[in-house]
Write a protein that holds these residues in place. Structure first.
Motif, PDB file in Angstrom:
ATOM      1  N   ASN A 246       0.856  -1.128  -0.036  1.00 40.73           N
ATOM      2  CA  ASN A 246      -0.148   0.153  -0.093  1.00 40.73           C
ATOM      3  C   ASN A 246       1.086   1.304  -0.020  1.00 40.73           C
ATOM      4  O   ASN A 246       1.701   1.387   0.845  1.00 40.73           O
ATOM      5  N   SER A 247       0.585   2.027  -0.886  1.00 45.51           N
ATOM      6  CA  SER A 247       1.638   3.250  -1.114  1.00 45.51           C
ATOM      7  C   SER A 247       1.609   4.049   0.097  1.00 45.51           C
ATOM      8  O   SER A 247       0.588   4.197   0.963  1.00 45.51           O
ATOM      9  N   THR A 274       6.130   7.366  -3.400  1.00 42.07           N
ATOM     10  CA  THR A 274       5.139   6.839  -2.806  1.00 42.07           C
ATOM     11  C   THR A 274       4.978   5.461  -2.744  1.00 42.07           C
ATOM     12  O   THR A 274       4.409   4.848  -1.851  1.00 42.07           O
ATOM     13  N   GLY A 275       5.236   4.773  -3.866  1.00 40.54           N
ATOM     14  CA  GLY A 275       5.044   3.372  -4.092  1.00 40.54           C
ATOM     15  C   GLY A 275       6.170   2.467  -3.919  1.00 40.54           C
ATOM     16  O   GLY A 275       6.204   1.309  -3.670  1.00 40.54           O
TER      17      GLY A 275
ATOM     18  N   GLN B  82      -6.607   0.220  -7.573  1.00 41.73           N
ATOM     19  CA  GLN B  82      -5.871   1.509  -7.624  1.00 41.73           C
ATOM     20  C   GLN B  82      -6.423   2.166  -5.993  1.00 41.73           C
ATOM     21  O   GLN B  82      -5.462   2.809  -5.714  1.00 41.73           O
ATOM     22  N   TYR B  85      -4.541   0.293  -2.890  1.00 35.45           N
ATOM     23  CA  TYR B  85      -3.157   0.417  -2.839  1.00 35.45           C
ATOM     24  C   TYR B  85      -2.808   1.853  -2.656  1.00 35.45           C
ATOM     25  O   TYR B  85      -1.823   2.112  -2.260  1.00 35.45           O
ATOM     26  N   ASN B  86      -3.656   2.761  -3.306  1.00 34.32           N
ATOM     27  CA  ASN B  86      -3.170   3.987  -3.378  1.00 34.32           C
ATOM     28  C   ASN B  86      -3.726   5.217  -2.129  1.00 34.32           C
ATOM     29  O   ASN B  86      -3.494   6.108  -2.137  1.00 34.32           O
ATOM     30  N   TYR B  93      -9.467  10.157  -7.173  1.00 38.63           N
ATOM     31  CA  TYR B  93      -9.290   9.400  -8.124  1.00 38.63           C
ATOM     32  C   TYR B  93      -9.702  10.301  -9.625  1.00 38.63           C
ATOM     33  O   TYR B  93      -9.206  10.485 -10.632  1.00 38.63           O
TER      34      TYR B  93
END
Lengths: 301, 98
Positions: A246-247, A274-275, B82, B85-86, B93
């Motif tokens: 998870n970033s 970030t990643g 997305q 994970y972000n 988004y």
């Protein structure tokens, strides 16, 4: 009037007395209509004999066929010692156990409900089952075979502790994809989130590691163990990239890295994103990159 | 298994998945690695999934990626992934996507 008859007992000594009123007002004695006998008493009035009037309730008991009304502050009392008392004082109503025993409300298997006059539930005690408490007809707390179910927030207005009687004290979130959040309130401030345990097992705070990994960068590249790391890229000799599961929220985090078992190493972290972030293991004495085992820890947002 | 791909400087890189992360994914081993490739490689990166032994790192700097018959290309993750994970919301988004 067809007939008036007043008769004494021929062999007895009792005296039939009709007492004069203590005023000049006339008094009338009304005999029962139809068949029947006027009730009589002994001299002190303690013994009443004769046939009861069907419109009166005998002391021995009977069935009321209409309402019984008690004025304000008049008690309905039960028990030889007047232990149970029911009254209304003009403002409130009371059921009081005034004796030495308990006030017990029983059912023979039916539920016990407390409702307002609109039928909204306040308390529902289910026989051999839950006891449910409602707020404005919405159930908020219910006992269960294993404990208590609460529908809503729990606010502890006093006291400092939640005690566990024995064994582990588990705090468990049973709804998928939801987190457990810990907050405190600073002086003069409002409740502020301090730590969040995410549904996928990460601890998010300013004082817990957001990510860590221990990997072997020699031979067959392998991740020994990790947290919040999806993969490690072997980019070249002594050059690796750690990819977060998870970033991070931003790239201002602190990535701490340590190469293992390599002397005079000059390691550094680069390309912080970030990643992911990249690692370089360099030995300045011979200007060469080296493969080695690496440990990393990341703190930040 | 691992993922091999070409870095921007032309050197072969191998991406090794973390077992704990793999355990969170569903599907076959290959489907899990495709998911990781889509997540950790830049979108549009050619790659292959292999269990080739790369433990001999002699001349590691000279390793080159050569496209094979099973080459794949990394793709964008699903929107849900997305977002997950972000750590962004749907609104963020949408704003980022313009």
């Amino acid at each position: 009037m067809s007939k008036v008859k007043i008769q004494g007992h021929a062999s007895g000594t009792g005296v039939l007395t009709v007492t004069a009123p203590n005023t000049s007002t006339d008094r009338t004695i009304t005999l029962p209509d139809g068949t029947g006998t006027l009730l009589t008493t002994d001299g002190d009035g303690s013994s009443l004999t004769g046939t009861a009037d069907a419109t009166k309730l005998p002391l021995a008991g009977g069935t009321m066929t209409g309402d019984v009304t008690f004025a304000d502050n008049i008690y309905a009392k039960f028990g030889t010692g007047n232990d149970l008392r029911i009254r209304h004082d003009g403002s409130n109503s009371y059921i009081a156990e005034m004796g030495t025993g308990d006030l017990i409300i029983q059912t023979n298997g039916a539920d016990f409900l407390v409702e307002n006059t609109d039928g909204d539930n306040m308390i529902n005690a289910i026989s051999d089952g839950a006891v449910e408490l409602s707020y404005n007809n919405v159930k908020k707390l219910a006992t269960t075979s294993t404990g208590v179910d609460v529908n809503g927030d729990i606010t502890q207005t006093s006291g400092d502790y939640i005690y566990e009687g024995g064994g582990n004290f588990d705090i468990k979130h049973t709804i998928a994809s939801q987190n457990i959040v810990f907050s405190t309130t600073p002086s003069g401030g409002s409740a502020t989130e301090r730590m969040r345990i995410t549904s996928d097992g990460r601890g998010l705070s300013q004082f817990t590691a957001k990510s860590w990994v221990s990997f072997n960068g020699t031979g067959t590249i392998a991740i020994n163990d990790s947290h919040n790391v999806s993969s490690v890229s072997d980019l070249n000799t002594g050059q690796y990239q750690v990819n977060f599961s998870n970033s991070m929220a931003n790239a201002n985090y602190s990535a701490i890295m340590q190469p293992v078992s390599i002397a005079r190493a000059n390691p550094w972290v680069d390309s912080v994103a970030t990643g992911y972030f990249k690692i370089y293991i360099h030995q300045s004495t011979n200007d060469t990159y080296y493969d080695c085992k690496v440990n990393t820890v990341v703190f930040g947002d | 298994m691992k993922i091999i791909y070409n870095t921007t400087d032309g050197t072969l890189a191998q991406l090794v998945p973390a077992l704990k992360f793999l355990a969170t994914l569903e599907g076959t081993d290959e489907e899990k690695l495709i998911h990781i490739a889509n997540k950790d490689l830049p979108t549009g990166t050619p790659y292959e999934i292999t269990d080739e032994d790369l433990s001999d790192r002699t001349f590691r700097n000279a390793w080159e990626y050569v496209a094979g018959a099973d080459e794949k290309t990394s793709e964008d993750l699903s929107l849900d992934d997305q977002l997950k994970y972000n750590h962004i919301t749907q609104e963020e988004y949408d704003a980022d996507a313009g």
